[in-house]
Design an enzyme around this catalytic site. Structure first.
Site: not given
Length: 295
Positions: A164, A171
């Site tokens: 993550k 991102e």
């Protein structure tokens, strides 16, 4: 299946609802009594039948550590704890040992989906032993998006949050690229409708993505983003991604630059740019602007 869910904020509250829609029983605890089903962790644990499954959705660091410490004193051998927050993967390893001493299982789970997850499902990246993952498999299946993708057993304890973390680093870089392209388009006189240029990219281009869709949504609400201040916080995972890259000698120039760009956004009057302006003036006689207000 029964689940105890700790932390009922924007993510946790929607996760509770999605799990309930899948037919499972969720008992939620939050420090805000208006959100909670019970009023203490002790009450939460007492209402669950063993072996218990507890999902923690609280801020990383001290809040998560305090919650793990309290659960360690309340739970029994055979129970399992899932940390679904944004903890650092090294903390997961520590928590697994602390709980394991008491016979309590531990799974770390990176969760992505934000406010859209209730309807669309949450992308899940989890780490832990196959046995502990199997104990919470019905909950993982309830939270994930429909279809074959969106959920992965990434490896042993820590792997979920590490995956993550890298996801969030990517991102950062993707958002920075869209932001830089948008600023350049806004700057030139020849492009008269930047919003529609972004919209046109949503079909048939190699840069189409959900982030691009969200950018168009934002421009529909505020075409030139005039109502926003140019400030972007970082959650910590971008920093951890860069630190991990340094530790493993992996070059991450785009992700690193996007993190530094967020730091720059916090400066109303960049000290670095003062030095750059001074040097340009010294070697080339380039004009500088005074910090004194114009009379």
């Amino acid at each position: 299946m029964e689940l105890g869910l700790i932390g009922l904020g924007k993510m946790g509250g929607n996760m509770r609802e999605r799990i309930r829609r899948a037919g499972h029983t969720v008992i939620g605890y939050d420090r805000n009594p208006d959100l909670a089903d019970v009023h203490s962790l002790q009450e939460l644990v007492s209402k669950l039948k063993g072996p218990r499954a507890i999902w923690v959705m609280v801020p990383a660091g001290a809040p998560t550590q305090a919650t793990i410490d309290e659960l360690a004193a309340l739970l029994s051998p055979g129970d399992v704890v899932v940390d679904g927050g944004n903890s650092r993967w090294t903390d997961d390893e520590k928590h697994a040992v602390e709980l394991g001493i008491k016979g309590i299982g531990f799974v770390d789970c990176g969760v992505s989906g934000g406010v859209w997850g209730l309807e669309n499902g949450y992308a899940l990246m989890y780490g832990g032993t196959p046995e502990h993952v199997a104990q919470v498999r019905p909950i993982l299946d309830a939270l994930k998006p429909e279809g074959d993708f969106g959920s992965v057993h990434a490896g042993k304890v820590g792997a979920g949050h590490f995956a993550k973390m890298v996801h969030n680093g990517i991102e950062y870089a993707m958002m920075q690229a869209y932001a830089e392209g948008w600023e350049l388009l806004e700057k030139v006189d020849s492009v008269t409708d930047v919003r529609e240029v972004f919209r046109s990219w949503q079909e048939g281009t190699v840069i189409r993505s959900w982030l691009l869709d969200l950018a168009v949504n934002a421009l529909d609400e505020d075409e030139h983003l005039d109502r926003l201040r140019g400030f972007a916080e970082d959650s910590g995972e971008g920093r951890w991604t860069v630190e991990a890259a340094i530790n493993h000698a992996v070059p991450l120039p785009a992700i690193t630059a996007s993190l530094f760009a967020r730091f720059a956004s916090r400066q109303d009057d960049s000290p670095q740019m003062k030095m750059v302006a001074a040097l340009r003036n010294q070697f080339g006689g380039h004009a500088v602007e005074s910090s004194e207000p114009k009379k």
